[in-house]
Scaffold this active site. Sequence first.
Site, PDB file in Angstrom:
ATOM      1  N   SER A  88      95.434  42.769 -33.161  1.00 33.52           N
ATOM      2  CA  SER A  88      96.253  43.921 -32.792  1.00 33.52           C
ATOM      3  C   SER A  88      95.943  44.441 -31.400  1.00 33.52           C
ATOM      4  O   SER A  88      96.683  45.236 -30.855  1.00 33.52           O
ATOM      5  CB  SER A  88      96.072  45.045 -33.823  1.00 33.52           C
ATOM      6  N   LYS A 100      92.026  50.614 -31.811  1.00 31.47           N
ATOM      7  CA  LYS A 100      93.318  50.920 -31.166  1.00 31.47           C
ATOM      8  C   LYS A 100      93.105  51.777 -29.921  1.00 31.47           C
ATOM      9  O   LYS A 100      92.059  52.389 -29.735  1.00 31.47           O
ATOM     10  CB  LYS A 100      94.225  51.705 -32.135  1.00 31.47           C
TER      11      LYS A 100
END
Lengths: 191, 191
Positions: A113, A150
């Site tokens: 990700s 993230k």
Amino acid sequence: MSNDRSYLDQLQDYYAQHRILPSYSTMAGLLGLKSKSSVAALVARLKLQDFLEVTPDKRLKPGGRFFERLLADSVRAGFPSPANDTQHDMLTIDEYLVERPSQTVLVTVKGDSMIDAGIHPGDIVAVEKKQSANVGDIVVAIVDNEFTLKYLEREKGQFVLRPANPAYPIIRPTGSLEIFGVVVGLVRKYK
Amino acid sequence: MSNDRSYLDQLQDYYAQHRILPSYSTMAGLLGLKSKSSVAALVARLKLQDFLEVTPDKRLKPGGRFFERLLADSVRAGFPSPANDTQHDMLTIDEYLVERPSQTVLVTVKGDSMIDAGIHPGDIVAVEKKQSANVGDIVVAIVDNEFTLKYLEREKGQFVLRPANPAYPIIRPTGSLEIFGVVVGLVRKYK
DNA sequence: AAGTGTAGTGAACGATCGTTCGCCAGTCAA
DNA sequence: TTGACTGGCGAACGATCGTTCACTACACTT
């Protein structure tokens, strides 16, 4: 004098071996000097050039420029071009990356990700544990009882977690956002 | 006692700040102990566990495990786990990345020609010096008397250097290809 | 309840620390 | 040649170092 340079080299070697600085008398033996006062004078000179410092309790410690490596080292190592950009004021990778050992944890990256940020699955990130982070930082947050890596971003007054991969959705946490820590470094091993 | 762990943490933080170990008395102040003999006992315990050592001239120095870092599991291992047993995964970054220290050099990455491989400008790659490399390895080659970081590929029986960025051309060396070394690791520091 | 082991305290001690001072030898400029 | 400067020597000094020992406090056993 320019002789100080070679003295400094030997000090650096000693430090690289032992990770501490020797006492004045062992320095004298190490450098071939026969008097501690010579060492004291040398240390004073090196302090002026920021190679050495003293702690608040008057102990000798490496100064800001202590870890500078000589260009000659690189040349001796077989570098063809005198490119200074290959220089490193670094002795170990660990000390380069980790500034607060007690708060720092290594985490293996799972999933892709964050691939567009150059963080691949299998990489290891060094995470400094703290609750506060700045927008734009790469953070490790806790979502559904799992670590999530993230970007921390702000969207309409709310914090969101943005992946660096268009295939993944932005995570908009319901309620509060639990931040585990901030990524301060990345390590990847090949092969 | 497991309290030694938090003492060690503070020692590690002190070392990360100052790059040297403090004296027994400043240790006592640092750790909240009121007697140097407590420190002496603590040091003795840490020496047994290989966190500390002594130099030939009896100076205290960091031991083999002093630079170990905690390797957390991606699933919430509960880092603030206080009493959780001693058996966590530990990793020393330098040992993990660099297997042959004498043959390994750190080089700062310039340019974005390997960006799709997750190698950014400013990153540092660990390069193991050797002439032979395998197809698919990321190598540091010497082209026009300069370092170049590229994939080593084979094309019609010839070695070529392929960037990980479509904006750059494949380099087809005329004659022999001089390989400086193979990339074995990558290090990136944030902020 | 007695015994055992484990931090931690506080004081004393000799060893070593880093500082300081006077002196010497070589270098360089006036 | 003189004089200033520099790096090194050797000895002396008080301060600090790390060690040691006897003692206290507390947690576990048995």
